[in-house]
Scaffold this active site. Structure first.
Site, PDB file in Angstrom:
ATOM      1  N   CYS A  13      13.244  11.012   7.160  1.00  0.00           N
ATOM      2  CA  CYS A  13      13.100  10.174   8.541  1.00  0.00           C
ATOM      3  C   CYS A  13      14.544  10.409   9.204  1.00  0.00           C
ATOM      4  CB  CYS A  13      12.662   8.970   8.595  1.00  0.00           C
ATOM      5  SG  CYS A  13      13.678   7.796   7.233  1.00  0.00           S
ATOM      6  N   LYS A  58       0.738  -1.247  -0.052  1.00  0.00           N
ATOM      7  CA  LYS A  58      -0.139  -0.022   0.109  1.00  0.00           C
ATOM      8  C   LYS A  58       0.878   1.126   0.027  1.00  0.00           C
ATOM      9  CE  LYS A  58      -1.838   2.395   3.028  1.00  0.00           C
ATOM     10  NZ  LYS A  58      -1.576   3.898   2.512  1.00  0.00           N
ATOM     11  N   GLU A  88       9.924  15.188  15.985  1.00  0.00           N
ATOM     12  CA  GLU A  88      10.171  14.984  14.436  1.00  0.00           C
ATOM     13  C   GLU A  88       9.426  15.966  13.943  1.00  0.00           C
ATOM     14  OE1 GLU A  88       9.003  11.454  12.031  1.00  0.00           O
ATOM     15  OE2 GLU A  88      11.064  11.556  11.252  1.00  0.00           O
ATOM     16  N   GLU A 133      10.397   0.738  10.214  1.00  0.00           N
ATOM     17  CA  GLU A 133      11.453   1.819   9.915  1.00  0.00           C
ATOM     18  C   GLU A 133      10.640   3.252  10.214  1.00  0.00           C
ATOM     19  OE1 GLU A 133      14.499   1.501   9.132  1.00  0.00           O
ATOM     20  OE2 GLU A 133      14.245  -0.381   8.356  1.00  0.00           O
TER      21      GLU A 133
HETATM   22  P1  NAI Z   1       1.949   7.806   8.610  1.00  0.00           P
HETATM   23  O1  NAI Z   1       2.729   7.008   9.582  1.00  0.00           O
HETATM   24  O2  NAI Z   1       0.325   7.926   9.006  1.00  0.00           O
HETATM   25  O3  NAI Z   1       1.738   7.043   7.083  1.00  0.00           O
HETATM   26  C1  NAI Z   1       2.427   6.283   6.696  1.00  0.00           C
HETATM   27  C2  NAI Z   1       1.773   4.963   5.990  1.00  0.00           C
HETATM   28  O4  NAI Z   1       1.049   4.477   6.786  1.00  0.00           O
HETATM   29  C3  NAI Z   1       0.839   5.790   4.985  1.00  0.00           C
HETATM   30  O5  NAI Z   1       0.741   4.725   4.029  1.00  0.00           O
HETATM   31  C4  NAI Z   1      -0.536   5.459   5.800  1.00  0.00           C
HETATM   32  O6  NAI Z   1      -1.630   5.288   4.881  1.00  0.00           O
HETATM   33  C5  NAI Z   1      -0.298   4.198   6.464  1.00  0.00           C
HETATM   34  N1  NAI Z   1      -0.815   4.089   7.823  1.00  0.00           N
HETATM   35  C6  NAI Z   1      -1.761   5.199   8.489  1.00  0.00           C
HETATM   36  N2  NAI Z   1      -2.405   4.692   9.582  1.00  0.00           N
HETATM   37  C7  NAI Z   1      -2.166   3.482   9.472  1.00  0.00           C
HETATM   38  C8  NAI Z   1      -2.693   2.339  10.364  1.00  0.00           C
HETATM   39  N3  NAI Z   1      -3.561   2.503  11.471  1.00  0.00           N
HETATM   40  N4  NAI Z   1      -2.352   1.147   9.905  1.00  0.00           N
HETATM   41  C9  NAI Z   1      -1.648   0.881   8.945  1.00  0.00           C
HETATM   42  N5  NAI Z   1      -1.204   1.783   8.003  1.00  0.00           N
HETATM   43  C10 NAI Z   1      -1.351   2.892   8.239  1.00  0.00           C
HETATM   44  O7  NAI Z   1       2.509   9.101   8.529  1.00  0.00           O
HETATM   45  P2  NAI Z   1       1.849  10.502   8.193  1.00  0.00           P
HETATM   46  O8  NAI Z   1       0.523  10.744   9.016  1.00  0.00           O
HETATM   47  O9  NAI Z   1       1.811  10.567   6.689  1.00  0.00           O
HETATM   48  O10 NAI Z   1       2.780  11.638   8.684  1.00  0.00           O
HETATM   49  C11 NAI Z   1       2.849  12.057   9.919  1.00  0.00           C
HETATM   50  C12 NAI Z   1       4.285  12.334  10.710  1.00  0.00           C
HETATM   51  O11 NAI Z   1       4.846  11.026  10.591  1.00  0.00           O
HETATM   52  C13 NAI Z   1       4.982  12.975   9.678  1.00  0.00           C
HETATM   53  O12 NAI Z   1       4.727  14.509   9.917  1.00  0.00           O
HETATM   54  C14 NAI Z   1       6.348  12.618   9.796  1.00  0.00           C
HETATM   55  O13 NAI Z   1       6.693  13.158  11.166  1.00  0.00           O
HETATM   56  C15 NAI Z   1       6.106  11.249  10.362  1.00  0.00           C
HETATM   57  N6  NAI Z   1       6.408  10.397   9.171  1.00  0.00           N
HETATM   58  C16 NAI Z   1       7.645   9.854   9.331  1.00  0.00           C
HETATM   59  C17 NAI Z   1       8.039   8.965   8.052  1.00  0.00           C
HETATM   60  C18 NAI Z   1       9.419   8.407   8.198  1.00  0.00           C
HETATM   61  O14 NAI Z   1       9.847   7.746   7.237  1.00  0.00           O
HETATM   62  N7  NAI Z   1       9.920   8.090   9.319  1.00  0.00           N
HETATM   63  C19 NAI Z   1       7.221   8.903   7.020  1.00  0.00           C
HETATM   64  C20 NAI Z   1       6.114   9.532   6.699  1.00  0.00           C
HETATM   65  C21 NAI Z   1       5.830  10.455   7.987  1.00  0.00           C
END
Ligand code: NAI
Ligand code: MG
Length: 492
Positions: free
Chosen positions: A305, A197, A402, A271
């Site tokens: 990240c 996804k 972050e 990650e």
């Molecule tokens: P997120 O962690 O919500 O999204 C990442 C992925 O997880 C997306 O594909 C999303 O649809 C999916 N997802 C969301 N909730 C889920 C759940 N309960 N179960 C399974 N999959 C789920 O990140 P978001 O909301 O886009 O960003 C929020 C913050 O997260 C950002 O401001 C940043 O600080 C951090 N972030 C960190 C990342 C990294 O690589 N460490 C990448 C993206 C965001």
């Protein structure tokens, strides 16, 4: 003879650096108005018939409608992946599997320009980065893991590595294509099948990758792409037919997933977030270090990240480093992601922009010394100018949380012990950087830093052969390199 000094070279960085526009052409891009789910080798409409929009964050314009996969769709995709695993992929000789993976790698290279432009349109990142970093690295991950497919016994001598089955993979929006490659390539090389996804704001390159899978003749069901948001991701995590979950994203969601998986038989790698320390010692090559700071935090709008979001400068050079950094920041061009001169593209979404703005406001309220560049930004779209805070303390929220944007928190230090303690004083532990002329200091400091990836005299460099992953709240497990194979294997 008169001694020449650098003063003779009058560099005025504060002039407004104007380049003629150099936008990458979009004429060659073929995008559909509507994208269905990619299941069992075909694009199929979602069971519930719902779609959502993906937009271009630089224009706020809609690009395409994207299918919203539900539990029902995830179930169909997992069954297709299971069938492909049992009847085709796990039965195929490893060297045959490798041929498909090599083919995918070559096709990504052939279509690199198209993928780079789409990546920049859908996610806002500067074309220079999608063209020079994301897409070539995605291809090299497929090449690298293709090479391992028929050599797994050599990777793990004395063991008999076997695939796990179906991998459920969930990726974020900061490196959409590259994260798809990080996830899919090792899974396929080890004989697993996939339900992936992409993030809801950046689904397009994964769907274009599905077209490559079709053209490459990858057997039906080996990779399935189910688009959607959190609920779709949760349906993958919780599906009983999934044998392994690979997630990259926020620490908050990582914790939800880890709880959901507790007590199940599913393997997982997570990650998650980071708050990396980039450490500049007095004996560092200062100009290179300033470039490293810029690359560490402003690369990809700070949507990284492992971004070097906390800078530690040794006191004796702090004033000089900050002055040079400000000069360099003033030359950074924020704007059209498709322009080849752009350094910093658009913030990925309105929500992410709001999050950055609110954390910066908190930093201002906490009394940090705040500096933001004066460059012009487009009137439409989501933008944030490069920003630094100096004089912040360990307890500041902008030092601890972050931000995931182009915002740097600067602190000074006197001794090595002090900086190691400060650098490790975080809930995260994904990456770090050390800048010094002394090799012995590099070894001393890096051995004490609790971070998974540490760069010395450089920053944000990636290679498929290097493992990547964090300590503490930055995650569980490693991706990349030889280490990235084992989470997809059972050994006996
Ligand atoms: P997120 O962690 O919500 O999204 C990442 C992925 O997880 C997306 O594909 C999303 O649809 C999916 N997802 C969301 N909730 C889920 C759940 N309960 N179960 C399974 N999959 C789920 O990140 P978001 O909301 O886009 O960003 C929020 C913050 O997260 C950002 O401001 C940043 O600080 C951090 N972030 C960190 C990342 C990294 O690589 N460490 C990448 C993206 C965001
Ligand atoms: Mg988008």
């Amino acid at each position: 003879m008169k001694k020449e000094t650098n003063n003779n070279i009058a560099l005025n960085f504060n002039t407004d650096w104007k380049y003629a526009p150099a936008p990458e052409s979009t004429d060659h891009i073929k995008l559909k108005k509507k994208y269905d789910l990619f299941i069992n080798g075909k694009f199929v409409a979602p069971v519930k018939g719902k779609y959502f929009e993906t937009t271009n964050p630089a224009t706020e314009g809609k690009i395409a409608d994207i299918a919203e996969g539900t539990k029902e769709d995830v179930d169909i995709a997992v069954k297709a992946a299971r069938n492909a695993y049992e009847n085709v992929w796990s039965k195929m000789p490893a060297k045959e599997r490798a041929k498909y993976i090599y083919r995918i790698a070559r096709m990504i290279q052939e279509r690199a320009r198209e993928f780079s432009v789409i990546e920049s349109m859908d996610g806002g990142k500067a074309i220079r980065e999608s063209r020079d970093v994301d897409v070539p690295l995605a291809a090299s991950h497929f090449f690298y893991y293709a090479g391992w497919a028929d050599k797994l016994e050599y990777a793990f001598p004395g063991k008999k590595p076997k695939p796990l089955g179906v991998a459920g993979q969930i990726i974020p929006w900061n490196f959409p294509m590259l994260m798809a490659a990080w996830k899919i390539a090792p899974a396929l090389a080890t004989g697993n099948t996939v339900v992936l996804k992409p993030a809801e704001t950046t689904p397009l390159t994964a769907l274009k990758l599905a077209e490559i899978f079709q053209e490459a003749g990858l057997p039906d069901g080996v990779v399935n792409i189910v688009t959607g948001a959190a609920a779709t991701g949760a349906a993958i995590v919780n599906h009983p037919g999934i044998d392994k979950v690979a997630f990259t994203g926020s620490t908050d969601v990582g914790k939800i997933i880890q709880k959901a998986l507790a007590g199940t038989n599913k393997k997982y790698t997570l990650e998650l977030g980071g708050k990396a320390a980039n450490i500049i010692f007095e004996d560092a090559p200062i100009d290179q270090a300033v470039e490293g700071i810029v690359n560490g935090i402003f690369f990809n709008q700070g949507h990284v990240c492992c971004a070097g979001s906390r800078l530690f400068v040794q006191e004796g050079v702090a004033d000089m480093v900050i002055r040079k950094l400000k000069d360099r920041m003033e030359t950074l061009i924020v704007g059209d992601p498709l322009d080849k001169n752009t350094d910093i593209g658009a913030i990925n979404s309105k929500e992410q922009l709001k999050k950055i703005e609110s954390l910066v406001q908190i930093g201002i309220n906490e009394g940090g010394d705040y500096y933001q560049t004066s460059c012009s930004i487009p009137s439409k779209g989501y933008w944030f100018r490069p920003t630094i805070f100096s004089g912040v303390s360990q307890s500041s929220r902008i030092v601890q949380e972050e931000i995931f944007g182009p915002v740097l928190a600067i602190q000074t230090f006197r001794t090595t012990d002090e900086v190691v303690e400060k650098a490790n004083n975080t809930a995260y532990g994904l990456s770090a950087g050390v800048w010094t002329d002394k090799g012995s200091k590099i070894f001393k400091v890096t051995s004490q830093l609790r971070a998974g990836v540490i760069w010395a005299n450089t920053y944000n460099k990636f290679d498929p052969t290097s493992p990547f992953g964090g300590y503490k709240e930055s995650g569980v497990g490693r991706e990349g390199g030889l280490h990235g194979l084992s989470p997809y294997l059972k050994m006996n």
